[in-house]
Design a protein around this motif. Structure first.
Motif, PDB file in Angstrom:
ATOM      1  N   ARG A  43       0.857  -1.189   0.000  1.00  0.00           N
ATOM      2  CA  ARG A  43       0.000   0.000   0.000  1.00  0.00           C
ATOM      3  C   ARG A  43       0.890   1.236   0.000  1.00  0.00           C
ATOM      4  O   ARG A  43       1.746   1.395   0.880  1.00  0.00           O
ATOM      5  N   GLU A  83      -1.312  -0.922  -4.223  1.00  0.00           N
ATOM      6  CA  GLU A  83      -2.512  -0.119  -4.056  1.00  0.00           C
ATOM      7  C   GLU A  83      -2.085   1.307  -3.697  1.00  0.00           C
ATOM      8  O   GLU A  83      -1.329   1.511  -2.740  1.00  0.00           O
ATOM      9  N   GLN A  87      -1.840   3.237   7.902  1.00  0.00           N
ATOM     10  CA  GLN A  87      -2.690   3.069   6.730  1.00  0.00           C
ATOM     11  C   GLN A  87      -1.954   2.472   5.533  1.00  0.00           C
ATOM     12  O   GLN A  87      -2.559   1.756   4.727  1.00  0.00           O
ATOM     13  N   VAL A  88      -0.655   2.808   5.392  1.00  0.00           N
ATOM     14  CA  VAL A  88       0.105   2.406   4.198  1.00  0.00           C
ATOM     15  C   VAL A  88       1.468   1.856   4.606  1.00  0.00           C
ATOM     16  O   VAL A  88       1.922   2.053   5.737  1.00  0.00           O
ATOM     17  N   ASP A  89       2.114   1.182   3.651  1.00  0.00           N
ATOM     18  CA  ASP A  89       3.450   0.637   3.905  1.00  0.00           C
ATOM     19  C   ASP A  89       4.543   1.668   3.695  1.00  0.00           C
ATOM     20  O   ASP A  89       5.554   1.668   4.403  1.00  0.00           O
TER      21      ASP A  89
END
Length: 508
Positions: A270, A303, A407-409
């Protein structure tokens, strides 16, 4: 194997060729030393190097060849040459930090990074040019004259580590070491089309790194490919008991991550596009290449979502209070009493007068500017209003990262708002110069890992653009996975490495 084919090869390719006996370390080192002599003239060439270590480099290469012939097991980069930023101490070469106040100073010891590279069989070619004490975004603040961008010798190569990035882009070395206080690895990488990684703060030892701002400085690998940077990172990283800020954790397997990324599959990743790092003030060509790079990552299975980090808007002013405050403290040691330059010591002046004369003559304009700013910010009555408030903003920036990484990598942005600008264009406008580090500064304030990877050329001027990737603390391997996947896709699209497009340099 021709000399030109040697200096155009990657570090990984050179290491394999030396290991296989196809070429000797002495031949590889000699080819790069000849390239330096041909293109690095201080007046008309790139001027990436301040000191070239020819005799010692060839001797070190000879030792690698002798050990190889004796059947000794050597490191994965043994026999590969490297350019070392002149802010890292070396016992066999001067270390000036780009300043007149340290001109000719010979350190009595090697930095931990230097020692680890020597033990790994990496050949140090010499010391590279830089902004004085790593203060700048263009390498125009060097006391020894500017370095020039190999893509266009009338433009800057980034700063403060422009010498290291220019050495890579002009094929004078396949590997380099930079240091990053507010973007001084990543920003030069972006404007020269190379790879630059700022590891997690404390992930690479700072012992022997002449301090600019101790809570922000971080050394890291610079290279022409993602795999090469990962191989170098694995050599220099890891815990060091000599560095009180060193993290007692193993280095993430960055080499495996780079190899995995080269497979071109980012499924499950992500990626967050930082809303605040774009828009007004960003060059159109930079934003276009950035947008295209993000699209490529999406096509590889990642994503992509938009993420807001609202306090990033305050990172730049907070940084330019914290950094000069630490500069004011760190540069106090250059007092003409112990080492370095001494001016006016004719027996008629007091120690204080000699100190004043030496610092006045030895420091350049930018160093003086930051010392004055920092001393003011730390002075009685202003500490809480300026330095104290800036540290509170630093905490808020760190919390923005923590919230985003839930929320994200990784997070992404352009590395720099513009491509490389002409030499002299911003040297008299410090505020305009400082804005070049707009995207990179938050990672230094928070201490997390980040990197710049080439993502194309801006159509306005044909100059390189970088994709900036930010990962959580101790998740440096994510940078390499993303970078290698992007590199693989774009090299296929371009029909070869971006640096193949660098104009041929005139040779001496």
């Amino acid at each position: 194997m021709t000399e030109s084919s040697l200096f155009k090869r990657t570090a990984a390719e050179l290491a394999e060729a030396v290991a296989a006996g196809e070429v000797s370390a002495v031949e590889v080192t000699g080819a790069h030393l000849d390239r330096i002599a041909a293109v690095d003239d201080a007046e008309t060439g790139v001027h990436a190097f301040l000191h070239v270590n020819r005799e010692q480099a060839l001797a070190a290469a000879g030792e690698v060849d002798a050990k190889r012939a004796a059947g000794e097991q050597l490191g994965p980069l043994a026999g590969v040459p490297l350019a070392l930023k002149d802010v890292i101490t070396t016992a066999d070469m001067p270390t000036t930090a780009g300043s007149k106040i340290l001109e000719g100073w010979q350190p009595p010891y090697d930095a931990t990074i230097t020692r680890r590279m020597r033990e790994a069989g990496i050949i140090i070619l010499g010391k590279t040019n830089m902004d004085e004490f790593a203060m700048g975004s263009s390498t125009e603040n060097s006391a020894f004259g500017p370095t020039r961008n190999p893509w266009d010798l009338d433009r800057i190569p980034g700063g403060s580590g422009g010498g290291s990035s220019a050495a890579l882009a002009s094929f004078q070395a396949p590997l380099a070491i930079g240091t990053d206080t507010g973007g001084s690895i990543r920003q030069p990488a972006a404007v020269t089309g190379t790879v630059g990684v700022k590891p997690t703060y404390g992930g690479v030892s700072r012992y022997g790194l002449i301090a600019c701002a101790s809570s922000l400085d971080q050394a890291g690998p610079c290279a022409r490919t993602v795999l090469d940077a990962a191989l170098l990172h694995s050599v220099i990283g890891g815990y060091d008991p000599l560095d009180a800020t060193s993290i007692q954790q193993p280095v993430p397997d960055v080499v495996a991550a780079a190899r995995r990324g080269a497979d071109g599959d980012l499924s499950g990743m992500r990626i967050g596009v930082v809303k605040e790092l774009g828009g007004e003030g960003y060059q159109a060509g930079v934003e276009r290449r950035f947008g295209e790079a993000v699209e490529v990552l999406g096509k590889l299975g990642a994503e992509v979502v938009e993420v807001s980090c609202p306090h990033f808007d305050y990172a730049l002013p907070a940084y330019y209070l914290i950094l000069p405050s630490e500069v004011s403290s760190n540069l106090a040691r250059f007092d003409a009493m112990r080492y370095g330059l001494r001016v006016g010591d004719d027996g008629s002046r007091s120690a204080e007068e000699v100190m004043n004369a030496t610092r006045g003559a030895g420091f350049g304009a930018e160093a003086k500017r930051r010392i004055i700013l920092g001393t003011y910010a730390l002075s009685s009555g202003y500490y809480d209003a300026y330095y104290g408030q800036a540290q509170k903003v630093r905490t808020l920036v760190t919390r923005d990262f923590e919230a985003a990484f839930e929320q994200v990598d990784v997070l992404v942005s352009p590395t720099t708002p513009t491509t490389a600008f002409p030499i002299g264009e911003k040297v008299d406008d410090p505020l305009a110069m400082y804005k070049n580090d707009l995207c990179t500064i938050p990672s230094n304030l928070a201490g997390n890992a980040s990197a710049s990877f080439p993502c194309g050329l801006a159509e306005e001027d044909g100059m390189p653009v970088g994709l900036h990737v930010m990962a959580p603390v101790l998740a440096d391997d994510r940078l390499y996975r993303i970078g290698a996947a992007l590199e693989q896709a774009l090299v296929s699209e371009w029909g070869g490495p971006l640096l193949d497009k660098v104009p041929e340099l005139e040779t001496a």
